[in-house]
Scaffold this motif. Structure first.
Motif, mmCIF file in Angstrom:
data_model
loop_
_atom_site.group_PDB
_atom_site.id
_atom_site.type_symbol
_atom_site.label_atom_id
_atom_site.label_comp_id
_atom_site.label_asym_id
_atom_site.label_seq_id
_atom_site.Cartn_x
_atom_site.Cartn_y
_atom_site.Cartn_z
ATOM 1 N N ASN A 142 0.820 -1.216 0.000
ATOM 2 C CA ASN A 142 0.000 0.000 0.000
ATOM 3 C C ASN A 142 0.855 1.269 0.000
ATOM 4 O O ASN A 142 1.717 1.448 0.850
ATOM 5 N N GLU A 143 0.588 2.162 -0.951
ATOM 6 C CA GLU A 143 1.314 3.433 -1.036
ATOM 7 C C GLU A 143 0.457 4.617 -0.594
ATOM 8 O O GLU A 143 0.890 5.759 -0.680
ATOM 9 N N ASP A 144 -0.760 4.337 -0.141
ATOM 10 C CA ASP A 144 -1.693 5.389 0.270
ATOM 11 C C ASP A 144 -1.446 5.731 1.741
ATOM 12 O O ASP A 144 -1.813 4.989 2.643
ATOM 13 N N ARG A 145 -0.804 6.877 1.966
ATOM 14 C CA ARG A 145 -0.431 7.257 3.337
ATOM 15 C C ARG A 145 -1.643 7.441 4.234
ATOM 16 O O ARG A 145 -1.595 7.126 5.433
ATOM 17 N N SER A 146 -2.742 7.931 3.678
ATOM 18 C CA SER A 146 -3.938 8.158 4.503
ATOM 19 C C SER A 146 -4.474 6.848 5.074
ATOM 20 O O SER A 146 -4.950 6.806 6.220
ATOM 21 N N LYS A 147 -4.406 5.768 4.297
ATOM 22 C CA LYS A 147 -4.856 4.460 4.805
ATOM 23 C C LYS A 147 -3.962 3.976 5.948
ATOM 24 O O LYS A 147 -4.441 3.410 6.929
ATOM 25 N N TRP A 148 -2.644 4.181 5.781
ATOM 26 C CA TRP A 148 -1.724 3.763 6.832
ATOM 27 C C TRP A 148 -1.965 4.554 8.116
ATOM 28 O O TRP A 148 -1.998 3.984 9.215
ATOM 29 N N ILE A 149 -2.143 5.859 8.002
ATOM 30 C CA ILE A 149 -2.379 6.686 9.188
ATOM 31 C C ILE A 149 -3.678 6.271 9.876
ATOM 32 O O ILE A 149 -3.763 6.214 11.114
ATOM 33 N N GLU A 150 -4.693 5.946 9.081
ATOM 34 C CA GLU A 150 -5.963 5.489 9.653
ATOM 35 C C GLU A 150 -5.760 4.225 10.484
ATOM 36 O O GLU A 150 -6.292 4.107 11.599
ATOM 37 N N LEU A 151 -4.988 3.280 9.969
ATOM 38 C CA LEU A 151 -4.738 2.042 10.719
ATOM 39 C C LEU A 151 -3.865 2.316 11.937
ATOM 40 O O LEU A 151 -4.148 1.813 13.040
ATOM 41 N N LYS A 152 -2.828 3.132 11.754
ATOM 42 C CA LYS A 152 -1.912 3.397 12.874
ATOM 43 C C LYS A 152 -2.633 4.081 14.028
ATOM 44 O O LYS A 152 -2.368 3.784 15.201
ATOM 45 N N ASP A 153 -3.563 4.968 13.720
ATOM 46 C CA ASP A 153 -4.314 5.653 14.773
ATOM 47 C C ASP A 153 -5.144 4.674 15.602
ATOM 48 O O ASP A 153 -5.427 4.928 16.783
ATOM 49 N N LEU A 154 -5.536 3.552 14.998
ATOM 50 C CA LEU A 154 -6.331 2.556 15.718
ATOM 51 C C LEU A 154 -5.480 1.643 16.591
ATOM 52 O O LEU A 154 -5.959 1.129 17.605
ATOM 53 N N ILE A 155 -4.204 1.423 16.188
ATOM 54 C CA ILE A 155 -3.400 0.435 16.903
ATOM 55 C C ILE A 155 -2.353 1.051 17.837
ATOM 56 O O ILE A 155 -1.642 0.317 18.521
#
Length: 566
Positions: free
Chosen positions: A294-307
């Motif tokens: 995945n190269e979509d930074r917004s998706k990564w930030i969304e997951l990181k905020d949850l974990i």
């Protein structure tokens, strides 16, 4: 493998048809409606190409369909070259100060009529062939897809178990990752949000990133350091919901019934995120996110905020082939995995080529094996592929054949090295795939500069500026940046205005593998040029034979990349 390039060829054609030059000439010769009709049909066919690429493995007839499209598109390019030639002749005549009579003759009614008649006939022929292809595409059940989204399953799902006794040469790497995991959380080191430490492991496909992560994950010292350990293979689309479900299941007691896991799948996203945060809250955890694309930074930030609700000292290990993804996700510098040492390479190769102890009985084969190992570039999966193909084979000729032929000529199973590397190729945008194939025209260990490749690609009409007016050399550097990010390049040096680089030997094998039906590097061992070849390079003077170079209508490129040849 024509199907890999046809989308890029179609896009290039559409770009030409939309340009001012073709509009001006087509209007001047009253061919505008014919050209627009060709463009409309090509748009329909192009829309089916992405769906065809996705389905071609299951519907074998699609490969032939894609080849037919490529042949028609190349013929269409020849037709459009007629427009370009007409425009250039006009410019030359005007610039040379020729008499008005010559210019008038050039645009005389009889001359224009002949040109118009010939071009109209050729355009109608191409359009008729495209219409038939579009109709055939509908019979295959193809749908129009207008955006080149990545739709590919990357590879088989991974799991955390590993037999450490079968892993050779990664002890030092394991200890280096362990050292990073044991470090306390560092602040203010310039890598952004430090609420959870993310350690990226990056490298070319087949190098053993997943295996290294498994060695670390299963080390007994990790059990004492992290009360909660979770392994999640990402591989396909970075779907937040599915990743949450996988993390929850990985964090759950393995004895929990399948019924419970099914109930997790039935929760909505709000219930899932609540369950996830509850599982991780105040727990010191180790989470492995394996095979991230995945190269979509917004998706990564969304997951990181949850974990990032775990206890201080929680760590995440990410494995990826992409330097840009590693940079996006990492909170510490990327751990760039290198190839195995020569000694370890031979040990691993012999382990796969012989039964235990059998190699001692065949020293002559071991000597040949040392030469085979050099071609594998330190990549464990390449060593496994080569060794496995020779398992229980004690025939000297078979070993010599392996030594004397390129890896890309070997029969490849689904999990072997070239299919593994090809996943990275498949994930490229279509325009970059076509550019990459041209590396197959150069010898191994060839040194490239970004300026030379940019000029070559622009001559072929392969460069597209994402920002319209960007300089071509800068667009070329962007393409090279992307290839470097995907771990395809080595010996990379940035001189400011340009790059210098080489291709990893296995990446060069990959370029030959994907380009073998249309690209050919001619040397003294070449005895025949197949008719379907479109692009040729000549790397030895001894190969310049008139009998070897009949007048192929389909050949579009001939280059002499080595100094002193030609």
């Amino acid at each position: 493998m024509a199907e890999y390039f046809v989308f890029g060829i179609a896009e290039s054609l559409l770009g030409k048809l939309a340009s001012n030059l073709y509009e001006e000439v087509s209007r001047a010769f009253d061919l505008y409606e014919d050209v627009q009709g060709l463009r409309d049909t090509l748009l329909i066919v192009k829309g089916m190409l992405l769906d065809a690429e996705e389905k071609k493995e299951k519907k074998h007839g699609l490969r032939e369909w894609l080849r037919q499209i490529q042949n028609v598109c190349l013929d269409a390019e020849d037709v459009l070259d007629g427009f370009e030639s007409k425009s250039l002749r006009k410019q030359v005549l005007k610039a040379s100060g020729s008499t008005r009579m010559k210019v008038d003759h050039f645009f005389s009614s009889s001359n224009s009529l002949v040109f118009r008649f010939r071009m109209a006939r050729q355009i109608k022929t191409v359009r008729r062939r495209l219409d038939k292809i579009a109709a055939d595409g509908s019979k295959f059940g193809l749908e129009r897809i207008d955006i080149d989204h990545s739709r590919l399953q990357r590879r088989e799902m991974t799991y955390s178990h590993v037999d450490a006794s079968r892993v050779i040469g990664r002890e030092k790497n394991r200890e280096e990752i362990m050292k990073l995991l044991m470090q306390p959380l560092l602040h203010g080191d310039g890598y952004g949000d430090q609420s959870v430490c993310v350690i990226p492991i990056v490298g070319i496909g087949g190098l053993g990133k997943t295996t290294l992560a498994k060695l670390v994950f299963n080390d007994k010292r990790m059990d004492d350091l992290f009360p909660l350990k979770m392994w999640v293979c990402i591989s396909d689309d970075f779907d937040i919901r599915q990743i949450i479900v996988k993390i929850i299941n990985s964090a759950s007691d393995p004895t929990i019934s399948v019924v419970h896991q099914e109930s997790i799948n039935n929760l909505d996203i709000e219930q899932l995120q609540s369950r996830l945060r509850h599982k991780l809250s105040y727990q010191k955890f180790l989470l492995v996110l394996d095979d991230v694309w995945n190269e979509d930074r917004s998706k990564w930030i969304e997951l990181k905020d949850l974990i990032k609700v775990g206890a201080s000292g929680s760590k995440i290990i990410v494995t990826t082939r992409s330097h840009s993804i590693a940079s996006m996700m990492g909170t510490v510098p990327s751990y760039v995995l290198e190839g195995l040492s020569a000694e370890n390479c031979l040990s691993l190769f012999l382990k796969w080529a012989f039964r235990e102890g059998e190699e001692k009985e065949h020293p002559n084969l071991v000597e040949i094996g040392k030469e085979i190992v050099k071609k594998c570039g330190g990549v464990p999966l390449a060593l496994k592929t080569s060794g496995s193909s020779l398992f229980s084979v004690l025939d000297l000729e078979r070993w010599e054949n392996m030594r004397d032929h390129e890896l890309w000529n070997l029969k490849q199973q689904k999990d072997d090295i070239l299919p593994s590397l090809k996943l990275s190729y498949d994930q490229m945008p279509s325009y970059l795939r076509h550019c990459f194939a041209f590396f197959s025209l150069y010898p191994k260990d060839f040194g490239f500069t970004s300026a030379e490749m940019a000029n070559f690609w622009v001559t072929l009409g392969l460069l597209r500026s994402p920002f319209g007016s960007q300089k071509i050399e800068n667009v070329g550097k962007l393409y090279i940046d992307e290839l470097y990010s995907r771990s395809f390049l080595e010996d990379f040096e940035d001189f400011g205005t340009m790059y210098y680089f080489k291709l990893h030997d296995l990446v060069h094998d990959l370029s030959l593998y994907v380009a073998k039906e249309e690209f050919l590097m001619v040397n003294s061992h070449t005895h025949k040029i197949p008719e379907q070849i479109r692009h040729i390079s000549v790397v030895e003077n001894d190969s310049l034979s008139h009998t070897l170079f009949p007048k192929f209508r389909g050949v579009r490129t001939i280059i002499f990349p080595v100094d002193g040849v030609g």
